[in-house]
Design an enzyme around this catalytic site. Structure first.
Site, PDB file in Angstrom:
ATOM      1  CG  HIS A 131     -31.202 -22.425 -13.762  1.00 33.15           C
ATOM      2  ND1 HIS A 131     -30.902 -22.583 -15.096  1.00 33.15           N
ATOM      3  CD2 HIS A 131     -30.160 -22.964 -13.075  1.00 33.15           C
ATOM      4  CE1 HIS A 131     -29.721 -23.191 -15.209  1.00 33.15           C
ATOM      5  NE2 HIS A 131     -29.251 -23.427 -13.996  1.00 33.15           N
ATOM      6  CG  HIS A 159     -26.016 -25.781 -15.080  1.00 30.95           C
ATOM      7  ND1 HIS A 159     -25.052 -25.569 -14.111  1.00 30.95           N
ATOM      8  CD2 HIS A 159     -26.324 -27.100 -15.030  1.00 30.95           C
ATOM      9  CE1 HIS A 159     -24.801 -26.703 -13.504  1.00 30.95           C
ATOM     10  NE2 HIS A 159     -25.554 -27.662 -14.040  1.00 30.95           N
ATOM     11  CG  ASP A 173     -21.541 -24.376 -12.953  1.00 32.22           C
ATOM     12  OD1 ASP A 173     -21.153 -23.453 -13.693  1.00 32.22           O
ATOM     13  OD2 ASP A 173     -22.731 -24.560 -12.665  1.00 32.22           O
ATOM     14  CG  ASP A 198     -23.759 -21.453 -14.173  1.00 29.45           C
ATOM     15  OD1 ASP A 198     -23.568 -21.146 -12.988  1.00 29.45           O
ATOM     16  OD2 ASP A 198     -24.207 -22.564 -14.530  1.00 29.45           O
TER      17      ASP A 198
END
Lengths: 444, 567
Positions: free
Chosen positions: A112, A153, A240, A151
């Protein structure tokens, strides 16, 4: 003794003395059970699989990728430098030929973290994959590289860093941004005007399971990778998407993760998120290690796995089916850059691409307003100029002369730097000339 | 008086050490040839010889280093073992199958020690029956994560022994449960170690019985007998009968401990034991010998047997000199004895004789052999001898460097360790073994470090055996969410309160260690118990802390009870 089909270097760095806060998901305990599982399985006794110490990334390694304000040590702690160093070590193992593949099982994560860094967002401060990749490029030349982010996200940081880079194909598969942090990552985000189709987002609905992920791999990711012809494939191996993850809503199993990895066959994998530290990480990481080393992973199973865990509703299957129909087209025939005000992709004005961004750093509660400019240039990637201010820093300037810069772009970079220094108005200035390896830091 | 015996490949060495006026001195020593088919005979012969001049009644302890278990395994003189495992998910346990009678049962214990799936009684009974039918009498019962929760191993043991609880075993001669081997996490190694422990159990116990009887005959019935382990420590004979696998590869450890007894090592150092066929390289950090991270390999299987980190290379006094193209090499093969001892091919010892570093055996024979061999390769003999010596010291230097680099590259797990990382930087070389004295100056030239050759180096291994102390280590694992504290190697389990903390865990680990040693008749100075690892992790569910996950490792590190000449 067991022998791995593919030699694999594992950089295991659990940072047992670092946490965001004592009960934060990104805490000391996160890789403890993974370590227990890998040890108990005797994974490091398998011939061909070896464990390595991470290196420590240098300030120069970070500055190759980021404009950090006020400076690198203020935004990246020791543990971030070690985590990025772990990724760099993984890359060196592969580039030197010591290992065929490498897996950097390190924390804290990085995907991120964007081009400009004022603080921590989404548990990330510096983008460890990008720091690794630019380290490789500085030493081994301009490589064509594909980064596949699995991931849950959206890898908005990696997307931002490589937005204008046609030599880096970034594909992110993630839970739909309308339902999860960071709220971005839609198919129309395709890269800058000169790198269209090199940034691909595949948002998946909550409840997507092994079936959906593998369909996307098979029908979208693999054909595109084959066409792109990367020198190096990197997997941002967040975990995740697991059905037991506490902060997401997907239904992927350890078997699904291992199978995806097997299909992708990445040269380097770097751990990202994944916060079901007891029920998922030990098994997903074991599955990934086995898949990467070409070994049988069929015996890997989570304790709370039932067939229901990976059940995928029919309407989700249908939705993903339609997505798979349209996604490849965005790579093979990306729509042209729409420079109108309405499209909000930025505009091209007076020989410069210009866009404005507002960025929120959720971990540190910082708001940033940024203007990014890239020089329109037929001969190179174009000099980058970023003006940024945040609740942490007054107006700052970042200037980057790219590695393949033409003389005109290089001169333009120095002109901007000189002008900014003369006129003032910027609290900090970060200048990097990737072509001749020169760094100027001003205002400290 | 302390007795030490090292049964080696060629010789069995024995010493009797006596404290005189606060100084430990050699009262008697001897070397007898080792008879591989009669190790007991070699031990008694060495004892008789060494006791000729001293009073057996004065002996209080005998420390014995023997190749018995090693040989039994190498020569395949081992017993059939029934291996029962409960593996759960992960790598297929059949890939680690050490023997024919191997039964993977459907049980599953996870990394926290939660039983996810219990063993099925019928399946256990079937495995036990199948072994019995084939006449198998010794068994290994091993579970994945049994060091967190040994339940499955207990169930298997009880089925094998046909008992309900902790009663003595009825239906089997011997059962090794995996968690008794220590707290280290490594299921394949646990399987292999438990297997070998059973495989040599009978042959070792028969030997131990026989040694006991001979000692009675020699008037040594009263002495305390300890057996050497590969980690440079000893264990009481009674303990070794339960853990015979620990007696494996104790020879190099005896030599290293000999150096510790003979010299006062304080710095990072390198120990070179230059023998006839090999040189053993060991590394000391801050004056203490380094141990293998996990354990040594036996056969081709990695095990949990702790050992000093020793690297053997094919370079010794009897290593043959060869010329390949223009390059002079030494070793790695031994093609018979040195020319000075009646061999044909010139060796490192012969080269050392030529250049005048040594005068071993028939020096003229050395010169003749070197001249002949050099002539056949159209090379002056002094060049051949010089280059051979140089090659030997270069090889030893290179291998030593490689070993030190390997040690320094070992992974670490915290930012602190990585940034403050201790690097081993040798400052001194200790030499022992036959050609030690004559290799002193070539090695000094190469290493540019101070090189010491202790005076009594010929029987340093037996001295090391005599003086080494009992070592032991344990791991304590506590989970305050489940209110359990468990020490696998002692099979000790205790309920703990939720506020149990790291300090208590450290105290408990040290207390349990000294209590256990006390029960074995070994007195432990509290300072000798060393905590080598202590960590406490907060376990969080949602956003609440639900407990602590505590791990403590405690050891008595290898060391000697006395130093020679200094009391």
């Amino acid at each position: 003794m067991l022998k791995a089909d593919k030699s694999l270097g594992i950089i295991f760095f659990p940072a047992f003395d670092w946490a965001i806060s004592p009960t934060h998901p990104e805490r000391e305990e996160r890789l403890l059970y993974t370590q227990d599982q890998l040890r108990e399985e005797g994974i490091f006794d398998i011939e061909g699989i070896d464990e390595y110490k991470p290196s420590v990334a240098s300030v120069e390694d970070v500055e190759r990728v980021h404009f950090c304000f006020p400076d690198v040590p203020s935004v990246a702690t020791r543990s971030h430098m070690v985590s990025a160093g772990g990724a760099i070590r993984a890359a060196e193992l592969v580039m030197s030929g010591e290992k065929e593949r490498a897996f950097a099982m390190v924390r804290p994560p990085g995907h991120h973290a964007m081009k400009v860094v004022h603080g921590s967002r989404g548990f990330c401060n510096i983008n460890i994959e990008a720091v690794m990749l630019e380290h490789i490029r500085a030493r081994h030349g301009r490589k064509r590289v594909a980064i596949v982010d699995t991931d849950c996200h959206h890898g908005d940081g990696t997307q931002d860093v490589y937005w204008h880079d046609p030599d880096t194909l970034f594909i992110s598969m993630h839970q739909d941004g309308r339902t999860l942090y960071p709220g971005s990552g839609f198919p129309e985000e395709l890269g800058g005007p000169w790198a269209r189709g090199r940034n691909l987002n595949i948002p998946l609905p909550p409840g997507t399971s092994d079936e959906g992920f593998l369909a996307v791999m098979q029908r979208v990711v693999m054909p595109i990778l084959e066409d792109f012809g990367a020198d190096l494939v990197i997997n941002s191996a967040g975990q995740d998407n697991h059905f037991s993850d506490p902060i997401t809503n997907m239904n992927l199993s350890a078997q699904g993760y291992a199978r995806m990895n097997e299909m992708l066959a990445p040269d380097i994998a770097v751990l990202e998120g994944g916060y079901a530290i007891q029920g998922a990480l030990p098994y997903v990481n074991l599955g990934l290690c086995l898949a990467m080393s070409g070994m049988d992973y069929s015996g890997v199973r989570e304790p709370d796995f039932t067939p229901d865990s990976v059940h995928q509703e029919k309407r989700i299957t249908e939705y993903i089916d339609r997505l798979c129909d349209v996604m490849p087209e965005l790579y093979f025939n990306p729509p042209a850059f729409d420079g109108s005000e309405k499209a909000r992709e930025g505009v091209i004005s007076a020989g410069w691409f210009v866009r404005h961004k507002d960025i929120y750093y959720d971990v540190d509660n910082i708001s940033e307003a940024q203007t990014e400019m890239v020089r329109e240039c037929p001969d190179c990637r174009g000099t980058v100029r970023v003006e940024t201010r945040s609740t942490n820093n007054p107006l700052c300037l970042g200037v980057e002369v790219p590695a393949n810069a033409c003389d005109a772009c290089r001169d333009e970079g120095y002109r901007i730097l000189e002008e900014a220094q003369l006129k003032g108005g910027f609290r900090y200035i970060q200048f990097i000339n990737r072509r001749d390896d020169e760094v100027v830091r001003h205002g400290f | 008086m302390l007795l030490g015996i090292d049964v080696g490949g060629t010789h069995t060495d024995a010493v009797a050490l006596e404290e005189r006026g606060g100084c430990m001195e050699t009262a008697a020593s001897c070397k007898v040839p080792t008879d591989h088919d009669d190790l007991l005979g070699s031990v008694t012969a060495a004892l008789r010889e060494v006791l000729r001049d001293v009073d057996p009644a004065r002996a209080v302890a005998l420390n014995l280093s023997t190749t018995l278990s090693t040989n039994a395994i190498v020569e395949g003189k081992v017993e059939d073992v029934g291996v029962l495992v409960s593996a759960g998910p992960g790598i297929d346990p059949h890939l680690f199958m050490p023997c024919r009678h191997f039964y993977a049962l459907d049980g599953y214990v996870d990394h926290r020690g939660n039983e996810v799936r219990s063993l099925r009684g019928g399946q256990v009974r079937e495995a036990v029956e199948a072994c019995r039918k084939d006449g198998v009498r010794v068994f290994a019962a091993v579970g994945k994560f049994s060091t967190r929760h040994p339940r499955h191993e207990r169930v298997m043991r009880n089925a094998l022994c046909a008992v309900d609880g902790d009663e003595p075993c009825e239906a089997a001669d011997f059962v090794t449960m995996g968690h008794e081997l220590g707290g280290t996490l490594n299921f394949p190694r646990r399987v292999a170690t438990a297997y070998y422990n059973c495989a040599v159990w009978r042959v070792f116990n028969e030997f131990a019985e026989a040694v006991k009887r001979s000692l009675d005959d020699l008037g040594l019935g009263h002495v305390r007998v300890n057996v050497l382990k590969a980690d440079g420590g000893t264990m009481p004979l009674a303990e070794s009968r339960r853990m015979p696998v620990q007696s494996i590869f104790s020879g190099p450890a005896a030599s290293v401990m000999g150096i510790v007894a003979l010299c006062d090592i304080v710095h990072d150092s390198v120990i070179l034991d230059i023998g006839g066929t090999t040189t053993d390289i060991a590394v000391f950090a801050d004056g203490a010998p380094l141990v293998e991270r996990e354990g040594i390999d036996i056969g081709s299987l990695p095990t949990l047997v702790r050992a000093l980190k020793v690297r053997s290379i094919g370079m010794g006094g009897d290593s043959a000199i060869s010329v390949l193209a223009d390059e002079v090499r030494v070793g790695p093969n031994r093609l018979g004895p040195s020319a000075c001892h009646g061999g044909e091919r010139p060796t490192l010892t012969d080269a050392l004789n030529w250049v005048g570093e040594s005068e071993v055996g028939d020096v003229e024979a050395s010169r003749r052999a070197l001249r002949d061999y050099a002539a056949s390769h159209t090379m002056p003999a002094e060049v051949l001898a010089g280059r051979a010596m140089e090659y030997a010291s270069r090889t030893i230097h290179r291998e030593t460097r490689a070993l030190v680099d390997e040690i320094n590259a070992k992974p670490v797990y915290t930012i602190h360790e990585l940034l403050e990382g201790k690097q081993v930087v040798p400052r001194k070389i200790y030499l022992m073994g036959g050609p030690a004295e004559s290799m002193r100056s070539p090695l000094f030239e190469r290493f540019k470090l101070s090189v010491e050759v202790p005076s009594d180096y010929a029987v340093a291994n037996a001295i090391g055996a005599a003086l080494t102390r009992t070592t032991w280590d344990l791991e304590l694992f506590a989970d305050t969410e489940r209110n359990v504290m468990f020490i696998p190697s002692l099979s000790y389990r205790e309920n703990i309160p939720s506020n149990y903390g790291l300090e208590q865990a450290r105290r408990d680990a040290v207390n349990q260690l000294s209590m256990h040693l006390d029960a074995m008749g070994v007195k432990l100075d509290k300072d000798e118990a060393q905590i080598t690892h202590a960590s406490s992790f907060n376990m969080v569910k949602g956003f609440d802390m639900v407990g602590r996950n505590i791990r403590v490792r405690c050891q008595v590190r290898p060391g000697v009870t006395h130093r020679m000449g200094r009391g």
